[in-house]
Design an enzyme around this catalytic site. Structure first.
Site, PDB file in Angstrom:
ATOM      1  N   LYS A 200      -6.938  -8.430 -14.858  1.00 59.22           N
ATOM      2  CA  LYS A 200      -5.617  -7.940 -15.240  1.00 59.22           C
ATOM      3  C   LYS A 200      -4.781  -9.153 -15.666  1.00 59.22           C
ATOM      4  O   LYS A 200      -4.251  -9.878 -14.822  1.00 59.22           O
ATOM      5  CB  LYS A 200      -4.966  -7.209 -14.072  1.00 59.22           C
ATOM      6  N   GLU A 273      -3.457 -18.485  -5.259  1.00 61.23           N
ATOM      7  CA  GLU A 273      -2.749 -19.722  -5.620  1.00 61.23           C
ATOM      8  C   GLU A 273      -1.325 -19.335  -5.942  1.00 61.23           C
ATOM      9  O   GLU A 273      -1.054 -18.634  -6.918  1.00 61.23           O
ATOM     10  CB  GLU A 273      -3.386 -20.435  -6.810  1.00 61.23           C
ATOM     11  N   CYS A 307       1.921 -24.819 -12.056  1.00 57.64           N
ATOM     12  CA  CYS A 307       1.992 -24.737 -10.600  1.00 57.64           C
ATOM     13  C   CYS A 307       1.855 -26.111  -9.950  1.00 57.64           C
ATOM     14  O   CYS A 307       2.326 -26.314  -8.833  1.00 57.64           O
ATOM     15  CB  CYS A 307       0.925 -23.780 -10.075  1.00 57.64           C
ATOM     16  N   GLU A 405      10.914 -23.557  -6.140  1.00 57.16           N
ATOM     17  CA  GLU A 405      10.201 -23.841  -7.373  1.00 57.16           C
ATOM     18  C   GLU A 405      11.047 -23.414  -8.569  1.00 57.16           C
ATOM     19  O   GLU A 405      11.368 -22.244  -8.726  1.00 57.16           O
ATOM     20  CB  GLU A 405       8.869 -23.098  -7.383  1.00 57.16           C
TER      21      GLU A 405
END
Length: 546
Positions: A200, A273, A307, A405
Site C-alpha cells: 500500500k 520505522e 527520517c 520532528e
C-alpha cells in the site's frame, strides 16, 4: 540561496506521459472486476498532484476493504508455490529486478521527481539504493534462510536444527518521502524469504511503486505474488493489517502506535520505522569545514524530509563559532529547484500541510527569541511548497522545533560545554533513530557513538555510513519504532523459526535400568564437569583474543 529552473511537471518530464501513468494505474486490480459490484466511478478515485506545480497528474483507485481482501487472497494463493521455490531461485529473480531498475533509471527518476518534487540529485540517491539492496539479497538471502545447526540438549545424544519458513502474506505500508527505497527495502526481503507481498503506497506517491511492481513481473516474479492496493490510509491500512500475516510500516510515530495496536490484537508481528528528532554532535577536535559540509547533507537531503535527517546539533563551545560560520556558509551555497536536471541541491516539500508544519515550527521559535542565521523563508518563486534550508540558534530546549520532528529543511544549532553534555542533550528525547558524531579522532568518535541512544550512529558521516551498510540492521529505539530492516535480521523478520530436536538414544528422561538417585548424582556431576570445561575454554579464548 539561489534557485535554478522554474517549476516543472508532467509535460516537461523527458520519459513520461499521461498515457504511461494511466497504464500504471491499471495495475491496481479492484474487487469489482471479479465480483458483481458496479465498476468504480470517479468517486472511487484519488487524484495525484505534482508538488512542483500543484497540477493534477492523474488518479488511482480508492481501494476499500473488499479490494484489500481480494488482493490478499490472490497473493496467498500464489505464495504456496513460491515458498517451495528454492531460495537461490527466488534470489535470482530479485537480482534480475536490480538490473531492470538500473536499465529503467531515467523513467524511474522522472516518476520519482514528478510525484515527490525532490531534486534529481536526491532522486538518484534514492534510486541507487534499490539495486544495491538487490545485490545484497541475491548474495546473502539463501544463506540467511538456510537450516541452522544449533547445540542440542545433550551434546552427542541429541541434535537441534532451526528452519526458517515464510510467514505467508506480508503487508507493506510505505511512505511518500522515499517511495521507491522504502517500499522495496521492506518488500524485497519479504519476497526473498518466500512470502507474498501486498503493498500500500502513500496516496500522494503511488506511481513509483506501481512501476516497480511492473519491473518485478518482468524480472520473473510469479503472477499475483506482489499485489498493489492504493487508497486512503485510514481505509486501506486497517483492512490490510487484518488480512495479512505480518506488517512492515514506515511513517509517523502516532500512526505507528495504531498499527502496532491493531497488529497486536491480531497476534501478528510487525516492524515499524517511525519518527525521529535526530542529533548531530560536533566535538572540539573536528575539522569544522569537513563537518559543515557533511552536516549540510545530514540536515537538508530531500529538503529535510528524511527520517534519518539531523534536526538538532550540539557543538562543543570551542568549535561552535567557527563551525557555525562554516555551516551557514555551506547552507547558503545550496541551490533550490525542481527541474529534471542536476542543477538543484534541494527540491520541494511534498504538500501544503508539510509546508505549514515547517513554517509553524520556525515562526514559533522566532517568536520565542531564536535567531534565524540563514533561510527561514517560503520560496513560492521556486515551487509552491519550497522552503529555504534554515539554521536556527538560541532555541529554547522545550521549543517544538527542538523536541518534535519537523521533517523539513530546518536545524537547531546549540553550543555545549563538552562531549558529555552533548551526549546528554542528544539522549534527551523520546526518539532514537539516527545520530551523527564528528571528530578527528575516529576511536573517540566510536566511543561517543556507543553512548548515544539511537539504532544507528554515524561517525564523520550523516547517515549513509549506517544506512548503506546493508549487511547491518537498521531501526530505531524508543518512539522511533520496532524491529530492524537490512542484514540477516531484515530477512529473518519475515520468517517463523522452527526448532527440530532429534534424540539419538530415545527418550531423554530418567532411564529405566539405573537407580534414580545414582542417575541424579551422575547427571549433576557431568553438568559440573561440563561447566568447568566451558569456563576453561572461555578463559583460553580471552587470553588469545578470540
Amino acid at each position: 540561496m539561489s534557485s535554478t529552473n522554474p517549476p516543472t511537471a508532467l509535460a516537461d518530464a523527458p520519459h513520461l506521459s499521461t498515457r504511461r501513468l494511466d497504464d500504471l494505474t491499471e495495475r491496481v486490480r479492484r474487487a469489482s472486476s471479479t465480483t458483481s459490484r458496479d465498476a468504480p466511478g470517479e468517486s472511487d478515485a484519488l487524484d495525484v498532484f505534482a508538488p512542483a506545480t500543484t497540477e493534477r497528474i492523474g488518479s488511482v483507485p480508492a481501494c476499500d476493504g473488499d479490494d484489500v481482501d481480494a488482493a490478499v487472497e490472490r497473493a496467498r494463493a500464489a505464495q504456496a508455490e513460491w515458498a517451495e521455490t528454492p531460495a537461490t531461485e527466488r534470489a535470482a529473480v530479485i537480482d534480475r529486478f536490480g538490473d531492470l531498475v538500473t536499465d529503467h533509471r531515467e523513467e524511474l527518476l522522472d516518476v520519482l521527481q514528478l510525484e515527490t518534487g525532490k531534486s534529481r540529485r536526491t532522486a538518484v540517491e534514492e534510486l541507487f539504493d534499490v539495486p544495491t539492496g538487490c545485490t545484497y539479497l541475491a548474495d546473502e538471502a539463501p544463506d540467511a534462510l538456510a537450516e541452522d545447526r544449533r547445540q542440542g540438549a545433550f551434546p552427542g545424544l541429541a541434535t537441534a536444527t532451526v528452519t526458517y519458513d515464510p510467514v505467508g502474506v506480508v503487508g507493506v505500508i510505505s511512505p511518500w518521502n522515499y517511495p521507491l527505497t522504502l517500499s522495496m527495502a521492506d518488500a524485497l526481503p519479504a519476497l526473498a524469504a518466500g512470502n507474498a507481498v501486498v503493498c500500500k503506497p502513500d496516496e500522494k506517491t503511488p506511481y513509483g511503486a506501481l512501476l516497480l511492481s511492473e519491473l518485478l513481473e518482468v524480472a520473473g516474479l510469479p503472477d499475483d505474488l506482489f499485489q498493489m492496493v492504493t487508497g486512503e490510509g485510514a481505509t486501506v491500512g486497517p483492512a490490510l493489517i487484518d488480512a495479512v500475516d505480518y506488517v512492515a510500516f514506515t511513517g509517523s510515530t502516532e500512526t505507528g502506535r495504531t498499527v502496532a495496536e491493531r497488529a497486536g490484537r491480531n497476534l501478528i508481528d510487525c516492524s515499524l520505522e517511525l519518527g525521529g528528532n535526530n542529533p548531530l554532535v560536533v566535538l572540539s577536535d573536528a575539522d569544522v569545514d569537513e563537518a559543515a559540509r557533511g552536516a549540510v547533507d545530514a540536515c537538508f537531503s530531500n529538503a529535510g524530509q528524511l527520517c534519518l535527517s539531523a534536526e538538532r546539533m550540539y557543538v562543543e563551545e570551542s568549535a561552535y563559532e567557527p563551525f557555525l560560520a562554516a555551516f551557514v556558509r555551506e547552507t547558503e551555497d545550496l541551490t533550490l529547484g525542481t527541474g529534471y536536471d542536476y542543477d538543484a541541491d534541494l527540491g520541494s516539500l511534498i504538500d501544503a500541510d508539510q509546508l505549514a508544519r515547517v513554517r509553524s515550527h520556525v515562526d514559533e521559535a522566532r517568536e520565542d527569541g531564536a535567531t534565524v542565521e540563514t533561510g527561514g523563508r517560503h520560496r513560492p518563486d521556486v515551487a509552491p511548497y519550497c522552503y529555504e534550508p534554515t539554521v536556527l540558534t538560541g532555541v529554547e530546549p522545550d521549543a517544538t522545533v527542538a523536541c518534535e520532528e519537523t521533517f523539513g529543511p530546518v536545524v537547531v544549532v546549540t553550543p555545549v560545554p563538552d562531549a558529555a553534555a552533548a551526549v546528554e542533550a542528544a539522549n534527551d528525547s523520546p526518539y532514537g533513530l539516527n545520530a551523527s558524531v564528528w571528530t578527528a579522532d575516529r576511536e573517540r568518535g566510536a566511543a561517543v557513538a556507543r553512548e548515544i541512544d539511537c539504532g544507528t550512529v554515524n561517525v564523520n558521516d550523516g547517515f549513509i555510513a549506517t544506512w548503506g551498510a546493508v549487511d547491518a540492521p537498521m531501526g530505531g529505539f524508543g518512539d522511533s519504532g520496532l524491529g530492524r530492516r537490512h542484514g540477516p535480521e531484515g530477512i529473518r523478520r519475515y520468517t517463523e523459526s522452527r526448532t527440530v530436536g532429534v534424540s539419538r538414544v530415545g527418550p531423554l528422561g530418567f532411564p529405566d535400568r539405573i537407580p534414580t538417585d545414582w542417575f541424579v548424582r551422575g547427571a549433576f556431576a557431568a553438568t559440573s564437569l561440563g561447566r568447568k570445561a566451558s569456563r576453561s575454554v572461555r578463559r583460553l579464548k580471552d587470553r588469545i583474543g578470540l
